[in-house]
Write a protein that holds these residues in place. Structure first.
Motif, PDB file in Angstrom:
ATOM      1  N   LEU A  14       0.832  -1.205   0.000  1.00 44.08           N
ATOM      2  CA  LEU A  14       0.000   0.000   0.000  1.00 44.08           C
ATOM      3  C   LEU A  14       0.867   1.256   0.000  1.00 44.08           C
ATOM      4  O   LEU A  14       0.615   2.205  -0.756  1.00 44.08           O
ATOM      5  N   GLU A  15       1.876   1.274   0.845  1.00 44.10           N
ATOM      6  CA  GLU A  15       2.746   2.454   0.948  1.00 44.10           C
ATOM      7  C   GLU A  15       3.509   2.694  -0.342  1.00 44.10           C
ATOM      8  O   GLU A  15       3.669   3.844  -0.786  1.00 44.10           O
ATOM      9  N   ASN A  16       4.011   1.596  -0.961  1.00 44.15           N
ATOM     10  CA  ASN A  16       4.759   1.728  -2.215  1.00 44.15           C
ATOM     11  C   ASN A  16       3.876   2.279  -3.337  1.00 44.15           C
ATOM     12  O   ASN A  16       4.293   3.171  -4.089  1.00 44.15           O
ATOM     13  N   ILE A  17       2.653   1.719  -3.463  1.00 39.58           N
ATOM     14  CA  ILE A  17       1.737   2.182  -4.528  1.00 39.58           C
ATOM     15  C   ILE A  17       1.332   3.625  -4.284  1.00 39.58           C
ATOM     16  O   ILE A  17       1.275   4.434  -5.214  1.00 39.58           O
ATOM     17  N   LYS A  18       1.080   3.965  -3.010  1.00 34.07           N
ATOM     18  CA  LYS A  18       0.697   5.340  -2.687  1.00 34.07           C
ATOM     19  C   LYS A  18       1.820   6.297  -3.059  1.00 34.07           C
ATOM     20  O   LYS A  18       1.573   7.378  -3.631  1.00 34.07           O
ATOM     21  N   PHE A  19       3.069   5.923  -2.772  1.00 33.06           N
ATOM     22  CA  PHE A  19       4.220   6.766  -3.087  1.00 33.06           C
ATOM     23  C   PHE A  19       4.315   6.985  -4.603  1.00 33.06           C
ATOM     24  O   PHE A  19       4.499   8.117  -5.062  1.00 33.06           O
ATOM     25  N   ILE A  20       4.149   5.906  -5.383  1.00 38.76           N
ATOM     26  CA  ILE A  20       4.239   6.000  -6.851  1.00 38.76           C
ATOM     27  C   ILE A  20       3.140   6.914  -7.400  1.00 38.76           C
ATOM     28  O   ILE A  20       3.389   7.778  -8.245  1.00 38.76           O
ATOM     29  N   LEU A  21       1.915   6.709  -6.896  1.00 37.50           N
ATOM     30  CA  LEU A  21       0.772   7.461  -7.426  1.00 37.50           C
ATOM     31  C   LEU A  21       0.825   8.926  -7.042  1.00 37.50           C
ATOM     32  O   LEU A  21       0.456   9.803  -7.831  1.00 37.50           O
ATOM     33  N   GLU A  22       1.286   9.229  -5.824  1.00 35.08           N
ATOM     34  CA  GLU A  22       1.356  10.627  -5.413  1.00 35.08           C
ATOM     35  C   GLU A  22       2.435  11.389  -6.154  1.00 35.08           C
ATOM     36  O   GLU A  22       2.331  12.612  -6.324  1.00 35.08           O
ATOM     37  N   LEU A  23       3.466  10.681  -6.632  1.00 33.05           N
ATOM     38  CA  LEU A  23       4.468  11.326  -7.476  1.00 33.05           C
ATOM     39  C   LEU A  23       3.846  11.838  -8.775  1.00 33.05           C
ATOM     40  O   LEU A  23       4.328  12.821  -9.350  1.00 33.05           O
ATOM     41  N   ASP A  24       2.792  11.147  -9.242  1.00 27.16           N
ATOM     42  CA  ASP A  24       2.067  11.561 -10.464  1.00 27.16           C
ATOM     43  C   ASP A  24       0.910  12.503 -10.157  1.00 27.16           C
ATOM     44  O   ASP A  24       0.013  12.692 -10.974  1.00 27.16           O
ATOM     45  N   ASN A  25       0.938  13.070  -8.933  1.00 25.96           N
ATOM     46  CA  ASN A  25      -0.074  14.063  -8.542  1.00 25.96           C
ATOM     47  C   ASN A  25      -1.479  13.469  -8.469  1.00 25.96           C
ATOM     48  O   ASN A  25      -2.462  14.097  -8.862  1.00 25.96           O
ATOM     49  N   ASN A  26      -1.589  12.261  -7.935  1.00 22.40           N
ATOM     50  CA  ASN A  26      -2.876  11.632  -7.684  1.00 22.40           C
ATOM     51  C   ASN A  26      -3.226  11.738  -6.204  1.00 22.40           C
ATOM     52  O   ASN A  26      -2.343  11.748  -5.338  1.00 22.40           O
ATOM     53  N   GLU A  27      -4.514  11.801  -5.928  1.00 24.84           N
ATOM     54  CA  GLU A  27      -4.984  11.711  -4.545  1.00 24.84           C
ATOM     55  C   GLU A  27      -5.273  10.246  -4.264  1.00 24.84           C
ATOM     56  O   GLU A  27      -6.026   9.612  -5.002  1.00 24.84           O
ATOM     57  N   VAL A  28      -4.673   9.700  -3.212  1.00 21.06           N
ATOM     58  CA  VAL A  28      -4.735   8.260  -2.968  1.00 21.06           C
ATOM     59  C   VAL A  28      -5.398   7.973  -1.622  1.00 21.06           C
ATOM     60  O   VAL A  28      -5.060   8.571  -0.599  1.00 21.06           O
ATOM     61  N   ILE A  29      -6.354   7.024  -1.663  1.00 18.25           N
ATOM     62  CA  ILE A  29      -6.979   6.509  -0.444  1.00 18.25           C
ATOM     63  C   ILE A  29      -6.529   5.060  -0.307  1.00 18.25           C
ATOM     64  O   ILE A  29      -6.766   4.247  -1.198  1.00 18.25           O
ATOM     65  N   THR A  30      -5.869   4.735   0.790  1.00 17.05           N
ATOM     66  CA  THR A  30      -5.387   3.365   0.992  1.00 17.05           C
ATOM     67  C   THR A  30      -6.206   2.698   2.092  1.00 17.05           C
ATOM     68  O   THR A  30      -6.488   3.292   3.126  1.00 17.05           O
ATOM     69  N   VAL A  31      -6.579   1.433   1.833  1.00 17.51           N
ATOM     70  CA  VAL A  31      -7.362   0.649   2.789  1.00 17.51           C
ATOM     71  C   VAL A  31      -6.808  -0.769   2.800  1.00 17.51           C
ATOM     72  O   VAL A  31      -6.567  -1.354   1.737  1.00 17.51           O
ATOM     73  N   SER A  32      -6.647  -1.336   3.970  1.00 20.04           N
ATOM     74  CA  SER A  32      -6.100  -2.686   4.087  1.00 20.04           C
ATOM     75  C   SER A  32      -7.182  -3.731   4.335  1.00 20.04           C
ATOM     76  O   SER A  32      -6.890  -4.928   4.397  1.00 20.04           O
ATOM     77  N   ASN A  33      -8.430  -3.290   4.451  1.00 20.84           N
ATOM     78  CA  ASN A  33      -9.536  -4.206   4.753  1.00 20.84           C
ATOM     79  C   ASN A  33     -10.614  -4.065   3.680  1.00 20.84           C
ATOM     80  O   ASN A  33     -11.089  -2.959   3.404  1.00 20.84           O
ATOM     81  N   GLY A  34     -10.997  -5.201   3.095  1.00 21.40           N
ATOM     82  CA  GLY A  34     -11.960  -5.180   1.997  1.00 21.40           C
ATOM     83  C   GLY A  34     -13.312  -4.636   2.393  1.00 21.40           C
ATOM     84  O   GLY A  34     -13.944  -3.879   1.647  1.00 21.40           O
ATOM     85  N   LYS A  35     -13.779  -5.000   3.582  1.00 13.92           N
ATOM     86  CA  LYS A  35     -15.081  -4.545   4.048  1.00 13.92           C
ATOM     87  C   LYS A  35     -15.090  -3.033   4.229  1.00 13.92           C
ATOM     88  O   LYS A  35     -16.032  -2.338   3.815  1.00 13.92           O
ATOM     89  N   GLU A  36     -14.029  -2.515   4.828  1.00  6.90           N
ATOM     90  CA  GLU A  36     -13.919  -1.076   5.019  1.00  6.90           C
ATOM     91  C   GLU A  36     -13.810  -0.358   3.683  1.00  6.90           C
ATOM     92  O   GLU A  36     -14.382   0.716   3.474  1.00  6.90           O
ATOM     93  N   ALA A  37     -13.099  -0.975   2.737  1.00 11.61           N
ATOM     94  CA  ALA A  37     -12.921  -0.380   1.407  1.00 11.61           C
ATOM     95  C   ALA A  37     -14.262  -0.231   0.686  1.00 11.61           C
ATOM     96  O   ALA A  37     -14.539   0.784   0.044  1.00 11.61           O
ATOM     97  N   LEU A  38     -15.102  -1.258   0.784  1.00 14.91           N
ATOM     98  CA  LEU A  38     -16.411  -1.208   0.132  1.00 14.91           C
ATOM     99  C   LEU A  38     -17.290  -0.126   0.739  1.00 14.91           C
ATOM    100  O   LEU A  38     -18.054   0.557   0.036  1.00 14.91           O
ATOM    101  N   GLU A  39     -17.171   0.047   2.050  1.00 17.29           N
ATOM    102  CA  GLU A  39     -17.956   1.082   2.711  1.00 17.29           C
ATOM    103  C   GLU A  39     -17.520   2.465   2.234  1.00 17.29           C
ATOM    104  O   GLU A  39     -18.353   3.343   1.976  1.00 17.29           O
ATOM    105  N   ILE A  40     -16.210   2.636   2.106  1.00 13.03           N
ATOM    106  CA  ILE A  40     -15.685   3.912   1.601  1.00 13.03           C
ATOM    107  C   ILE A  40     -16.156   4.151   0.165  1.00 13.03           C
ATOM    108  O   ILE A  40     -16.569   5.261  -0.194  1.00 13.03           O
ATOM    109  N   PHE A  41     -16.121   3.090  -0.625  1.00 19.58           N
ATOM    110  CA  PHE A  41     -16.523   3.234  -2.031  1.00 19.58           C
ATOM    111  C   PHE A  41     -18.008   3.590  -2.137  1.00 19.58           C
ATOM    112  O   PHE A  41     -18.389   4.467  -2.928  1.00 19.58           O
TER     113      PHE A  41
END
Length: 384
Positions: A14-41
């Motif tokens: 998660l940290e590696n992908i977030k670092f790569i994406l933020e370098l390209d000026n993306n806003e990144v939301i990271t979630v380690s739990n599928g249930k929590e991710a679906l709620e956020i979505f």
């Protein structure tokens, strides 16, 4: 700035992908739990541009997350992350609607390309959805106009034909699926019987508007008659109507009209035809009088002139009025035509109005294999 939801149970990834994406000026939301991710979505899907999820996670798998996301927003691009040896599940995810799958460890360039492509496709799908929705709304709107036009036309049709001693009247009117502009009427205006059939060139709501103008104008005939109308003024009625349409309608909209008057005492028939197809008087002995056009169609020529045809009627004579929805029925490029119509009317010279109309409908439907190509009107008048 694109907003990306990244789901993976391994915090390092998660940290590696977030670092790569933020370098390209993306806003990144990271979630380690599928249930929590679906709620956020569910609460933020309209603001999320793309979802990246690992395939294998505890509790809720990437496949389940993919299916739930597609239920909520089918257009959303979902990128699946897979480990080595998980190609079969990745292919299955593509069949379920995933946009792309990438193998871990993720290459930064591949991830950027996949994200950009996923967002582009999502935007295209959303635009298609918007266009389809607008088309559906437009179709409903046009159907509403069509239904309103049909209602207007049907409400303008006479509920009953008059009961006039010495004469018999019968009409058959059929509206095609695309609303046309056929209209008819028979009126007792004192010394005369006034009757007409007209056909507007347009269809739908425009046809109903033009029909309303013509119908309203012709309804004033009884009033005009009481003001001293006589046979020398019959063409003037059509002349005034032509100027009314010429002044208030587009040049590509026109109408044909057959207007007739019968002197009830002398049985004299006066007719003015504005570009209408041939109508007929069928004599009791099988002979006929062709009632041809006596002037141009309505609404096109400002300087149009019209004349009046005069004929005498006898007991047993039948006047037949109809629109080109009858004569122009076709099959294999051939139309039914005027000659076939005349022959049919002559063959039915001894038939009642009802039987003749039934025969006309049967023959023309057989000729066209039952296809409805235009509104049809048949009006019969019999001298008793």
């Amino acid at each position: 700035m694109p907003k990306i939801l990244v789901i993976d149970d391994e915090k390092t990834i998660l940290e590696n992908i977030k670092f790569i994406l933020e370098l390209d000026n993306n806003e990144v939301i990271t979630v380690s739990n599928g249930k929590e991710a679906l709620e956020i979505f569910k609460n933020n899907y309209s603001n999320i541009d793309v979802v990246i999820t690992d395939m294998k996670m505890p509790e809720i798998s990437g496949m389940e997350i993919l299916k739930e996301i597609k239920k909520i927003m089918p257009e959303m691009g979902v990128i699946i992350l897979t480990g080595h040896g998980d190609l079969e599940n990745a292919i299955h995810a593509m069949k379920e609607g995933a946009f792309e799958y990438l193998r871990k460890p993720v290459n930064a360039d591949d991830l950027t390309i996949a994200i950009n492509n996923a967002i582009s496709k999502k935007n295209l799908l959303l635009e298609n959805t918007r266009i389809n929705k607008e088309l559906l709304e437009y179709k409903k709107y046009m159907q509403g106009l069509h239904d309103s036009a049909l209602k207007i036309l049907l409400n303008m049709l006479p509920k009953n034909l008059p009961d006039i001693p010495g004469f018999n009247f019968l009409v058959e009117y059929k509206s095609c699926e695309s609303v046309g502009g056929d209209m008819y009427d028979v009126e007792d205006i004192g010394e005369y019987i006034c009757f007409y059939v007209f056909d507007v060139s347009s269809h739908g709501i425009l046809a109903s508007v033009i029909s309303t103008i013509i119908k309203s104008f012709l309804q004033n005939i009884e009033y005009n008659y009481k003001q001293g109308i006589n046979r020398r003024r019959f063409p003037e009625i059509v002349l005034d109507l032509n100027l009314e349409l010429y002044t208030n309608t587009a040049r590509n909209i026109f109408a044909s009209l057959f207007l007739g008057f019968i002197d009830k005492e002398t049985k004299t028939l006066y007719t003015v035809s504005a570009g209408h197809i041939n109508q007929y008087v069928i004599k009791k002995d099988g002979g006929f009088i062709k009632l041809e056009s006596t002037g141009p169609i309505l609404g096109v020529f400002e300087d149009a002139t019209y004349s009046c045809s005069v004929n005498h009627l006898n007991k047993g004579d039948k006047i037949w009025l109809f629109t080109d929805g009858i004569t122009e029925v076709s099959r294999d490029g051939k139309i039914f035509g005027d000659e076939n119509m005349l022959k049919l009317l002559q063959d039915c010279k001894d038939c009642s109005l009802s039987d003749t109309i039934k025969k006309i409908i049967q023959v023309t439907e057989d000729f066209s294999d039952g296809s409805c190509q235009d509104d049809t009107t048949i009006l019969g008048i019999e001298v008793l």
